[in-house]
Write a protein that holds these residues in place. Structure first.
Motif, PDB file in Angstrom:
ATOM      1  N   HIS A   1       0.997  -1.471  -0.048  1.00 22.02           N
ATOM      2  CA  HIS A   1       0.132  -0.245  -0.161  1.00 22.02           C
ATOM      3  C   HIS A   1       1.076   0.901  -0.014  1.00 22.02           C
ATOM      4  O   HIS A   1       0.997   2.738  -0.850  1.00 22.02           O
ATOM      5  CB  HIS A   1      -1.242   0.186   0.855  1.00 22.02           C
ATOM      6  CG  HIS A   1      -1.924   1.093   0.993  1.00 22.02           C
ATOM      7  ND1 HIS A   1      -2.079   2.325   1.725  1.00 22.02           N
ATOM      8  CD2 HIS A   1      -3.131   1.534   0.496  1.00 22.02           C
ATOM      9  CE1 HIS A   1      -2.554   3.480   1.811  1.00 22.02           C
ATOM     10  NE2 HIS A   1      -3.560   2.823   1.463  1.00 22.02           N
ATOM     11  N   MET A   2       1.733   1.175   0.573  1.00 17.21           N
ATOM     12  CA  MET A   2       3.041   2.496   0.563  1.00 17.21           C
ATOM     13  C   MET A   2       3.344   2.891  -0.644  1.00 17.21           C
ATOM     14  O   MET A   2       3.677   3.936  -0.738  1.00 17.21           O
ATOM     15  CB  MET A   2       4.107   2.132   1.799  1.00 17.21           C
ATOM     16  CG  MET A   2       5.106   3.106   1.830  1.00 17.21           C
ATOM     17  SD  MET A   2       5.915   3.471   2.941  1.00 17.21           S
ATOM     18  CE  MET A   2       5.290   4.709   4.126  1.00 17.21           C
TER      19      MET A   2
ATOM     20  N   SER B   1       2.421   1.137  -3.897  1.00 18.20           N
ATOM     21  CA  SER B   1       1.179   2.043  -4.259  1.00 18.20           C
ATOM     22  C   SER B   1       0.553   3.549  -4.169  1.00 18.20           C
ATOM     23  O   SER B   1       0.487   4.833  -5.149  1.00 18.20           O
ATOM     24  CB  SER B   1       0.355   1.907  -4.187  1.00 18.20           C
ATOM     25  OG  SER B   1      -0.597   1.604  -3.144  1.00 18.20           O
ATOM     26  N   SER B   2       0.974   4.349  -2.803  1.00 16.72           N
ATOM     27  CA  SER B   2       0.153   5.176  -2.948  1.00 16.72           C
ATOM     28  C   SER B   2       1.129   6.803  -3.053  1.00 16.72           C
ATOM     29  O   SER B   2       0.191   7.154  -3.639  1.00 16.72           O
ATOM     30  CB  SER B   2      -0.082   5.318  -1.313  1.00 16.72           C
ATOM     31  OG  SER B   2       1.149   5.596  -0.410  1.00 16.72           O
TER      32      SER B   2
ATOM     33  N   GLN C   1      -3.145   8.216  -9.507  1.00 16.22           N
ATOM     34  CA  GLN C   1      -3.957   7.072 -10.177  1.00 16.22           C
ATOM     35  C   GLN C   1      -3.708   6.204 -11.274  1.00 16.22           C
ATOM     36  O   GLN C   1      -4.226   5.335 -11.822  1.00 16.22           O
ATOM     37  CB  GLN C   1      -5.097   8.270 -10.353  1.00 16.22           C
ATOM     38  CG  GLN C   1      -5.788   8.513  -8.560  1.00 16.22           C
ATOM     39  CD  GLN C   1      -6.278   7.099  -7.841  1.00 16.22           C
ATOM     40  OE1 GLN C   1      -6.619   6.280  -8.421  1.00 16.22           O
ATOM     41  NE2 GLN C   1      -6.931   7.443  -6.722  1.00 16.22           N
TER      42      GLN C   1
ATOM     43  N   ARG D   1       0.437   0.721 -10.157  1.00 14.29           N
ATOM     44  CA  ARG D   1      -0.480   1.558  -7.848  1.00 14.29           C
ATOM     45  C   ARG D   1      -1.402   0.408  -8.390  1.00 14.29           C
ATOM     46  O   ARG D   1      -1.089  -0.095  -7.358  1.00 14.29           O
ATOM     47  CB  ARG D   1      -1.515   2.547  -8.898  1.00 14.29           C
ATOM     48  CG  ARG D   1      -1.513   3.459  -7.507  1.00 14.29           C
ATOM     49  CD  ARG D   1      -2.617   4.678  -7.656  1.00 14.29           C
ATOM     50  NE  ARG D   1      -3.398   4.981  -6.531  1.00 14.29           N
ATOM     51  CZ  ARG D   1      -3.168   5.755  -5.626  1.00 14.29           C
ATOM     52  NH1 ARG D   1      -2.363   6.431  -5.464  1.00 14.29           N
ATOM     53  NH2 ARG D   1      -4.010   6.255  -4.515  1.00 14.29           N
TER      54      ARG D   1
ATOM     55  N   ILE E   1      -1.424  -2.328  -5.154  1.00 17.09           N
ATOM     56  CA  ILE E   1      -2.548  -2.613  -4.409  1.00 17.09           C
ATOM     57  C   ILE E   1      -3.393  -4.029  -4.350  1.00 17.09           C
ATOM     58  O   ILE E   1      -3.801  -5.169  -3.470  1.00 17.09           O
ATOM     59  CB  ILE E   1      -3.558  -1.981  -4.764  1.00 17.09           C
ATOM     60  CG1 ILE E   1      -3.545  -0.198  -4.736  1.00 17.09           C
ATOM     61  CG2 ILE E   1      -5.584  -1.896  -4.584  1.00 17.09           C
ATOM     62  CD1 ILE E   1      -4.021   0.660  -5.192  1.00 17.09           C
TER      63      ILE E   1
ATOM     64  N   THR F   1      -7.120  -1.898   1.968  1.00 14.81           N
ATOM     65  CA  THR F   1      -6.209  -2.473   0.625  1.00 14.81           C
ATOM     66  C   THR F   1      -8.262  -2.343   0.061  1.00 14.81           C
ATOM     67  O   THR F   1      -7.793  -2.613  -1.361  1.00 14.81           O
ATOM     68  CB  THR F   1      -5.867  -4.395   0.769  1.00 14.81           C
ATOM     69  OG1 THR F   1      -6.322  -4.888   1.272  1.00 14.81           O
ATOM     70  CG2 THR F   1      -4.364  -3.406   1.571  1.00 14.81           C
TER      71      THR F   1
ATOM     72  N   ALA G   1      -8.792   0.483  -1.371  1.00  8.34           N
ATOM     73  CA  ALA G   1      -7.374   1.289  -2.302  1.00  8.34           C
ATOM     74  C   ALA G   1      -7.866   0.113  -3.623  1.00  8.34           C
ATOM     75  O   ALA G   1      -8.560   0.701  -4.949  1.00  8.34           O
ATOM     76  CB  ALA G   1      -6.298   1.288  -1.823  1.00  8.34           C
TER      77      ALA G   1
ATOM     78  N   SER H   1      -6.671   6.829  10.361  1.00  9.79           N
ATOM     79  CA  SER H   1      -7.016   6.463   8.921  1.00  9.79           C
ATOM     80  C   SER H   1      -8.086   5.688   8.680  1.00  9.79           C
ATOM     81  O   SER H   1      -8.445   5.812   7.834  1.00  9.79           O
ATOM     82  CB  SER H   1      -5.989   5.700   8.913  1.00  9.79           C
ATOM     83  OG  SER H   1      -5.560   4.740   9.771  1.00  9.79           O
TER      84      SER H   1
ATOM     85  N   GLU I   1      -5.205  14.936   1.722  1.00  9.83           N
ATOM     86  CA  GLU I   1      -6.557  14.745   1.284  1.00  9.83           C
ATOM     87  C   GLU I   1      -7.407  14.492   2.009  1.00  9.83           C
ATOM     88  O   GLU I   1      -8.424  15.200   1.562  1.00  9.83           O
ATOM     89  CB  GLU I   1      -6.227  12.941   0.916  1.00  9.83           C
ATOM     90  CG  GLU I   1      -6.796  12.558   0.215  1.00  9.83           C
ATOM     91  CD  GLU I   1      -6.571  10.519  -0.211  1.00  9.83           C
ATOM     92  OE1 GLU I   1      -6.544  10.362  -1.503  1.00  9.83           O
ATOM     93  OE2 GLU I   1      -5.559  10.137   0.226  1.00  9.83           O
TER      94      GLU I   1
ATOM     95  N   ALA J   1       1.106  11.716  -6.046  1.00 13.36           N
ATOM     96  CA  ALA J   1      -0.259  11.598  -4.898  1.00 13.36           C
ATOM     97  C   ALA J   1      -0.308  12.911  -4.708  1.00 13.36           C
ATOM     98  O   ALA J   1      -1.620  13.379  -5.442  1.00 13.36           O
ATOM     99  CB  ALA J   1      -0.299  10.567  -4.904  1.00 13.36           C
TER     100      ALA J   1
END
Length: 234
Positions: free
Chosen positions: A49-50, A52-53, A57, A62, A66, A93, A96, A128, A183, A217
């Motif tokens: 996840h880290m 990908s973030s 997009q 990405r 995920i 996940t 996401a 979060s 965000e 991002a």
């Protein structure tokens, strides 16, 4: 090799997602019993996840990351569905992944996500998780008429949520971590856009555009905030 989880956690805190992933993946691929080790599995999901973030997009890598992280999280959940970190990363996940699916699959994953995130919040109040649940409510509240009709066709009881539900969770994040998460600030403002509350739209967007950016991002998010601010701050 024996994984030093304290070292992996330290790398995560330092934003070294690639390094944390490399250590964990090597153990996953080579160590006997690693594929049944929930401590390794949820950390692998977190590392994916880290990684990908920080990607935009539009970057296909990405989604790949995920999907990979989602598998690790679900595998861990099959072993122990009452471990907070396992449930949390199932929620992360799953949420996401929903961003990269078609309408039917997204709604289907939405049910799973809501179950995971509500369970995780009941176990531990973490900022979060509130943001993720807010994003879910925001997405459901903004389903188009066609999407709602499709949902009603696929499912007996389509998911329901309001903008007020979303805003409540986003504001809870701001209570826990005020003016820190770009965000989240953008989504607070987007809720106020729908509520036509100009003062609060401008208030939260001004903070969002003042924050530093760290990756692609962040740049995308802040650019959206700038465009929205230019439209509303007149």
């Amino acid at each position: 090799m024996v994984v030093e989880y304290a070292k992996v956690d330290e790398l995560h805190e330092q934003g070294e997602g690639d390094a944390a992933y490399a250590i964990l993946k090597k153990a996953y691929d080579s160590e006997p019993g690693a594929k049944e080790d929930i401590e390794l599995l949820w950390r692998l999901a977190r590392a994916c996840h880290m990684r990908s973030s920080v990607l935009s997009q539009k970057n296909p890598k990405r989604k790949e990351l995920i999907v990979e992280g989602h598998k690790y999280a679900l595998d861990a959940n099959k072993i122990d569905g009452n471990n907070f970190n396992v449930v949390k990363w199932c929620a992360v996940t799953t949420g996401a992944l929903a961003d990269h699916l078609g309408v039917k699959e997204r709604i289907q994953q939405g049910y799973a996500f809501k179950e995971f995130v509500d369970k995780a919040i009941s176990m531990q109040s973490e900022y979060s998780l509130y943001h993720m649940r807010g994003r879910f409510s925001y997405s459901v509240a903004n389903l188009s008429w066609l999407e709602r009709k499709a949902a009603a066709t696929f499912f007996a009881t389509p998911p329901t949520a309001s903008i007020d539900d979303a805003l409540k969770d986003f504001l809870e994040v701001e209570k826990l971590r005020p003016n820190q998460w770009l965000e989240n600030l953008l989504y607070v403002a987007k809720c106020y856009v729908i509520k036509n509350d100009k003062a609060n739209v401008v208030k939260y967007l001004k903070v969002a555009v003042s924050l530093p950016v760290h990756d692609d991002a962040d740049k995308e998010t802040q650019e959206e905030a700038k465009q929205l601010l230019a439209k509303w701050n007149k």
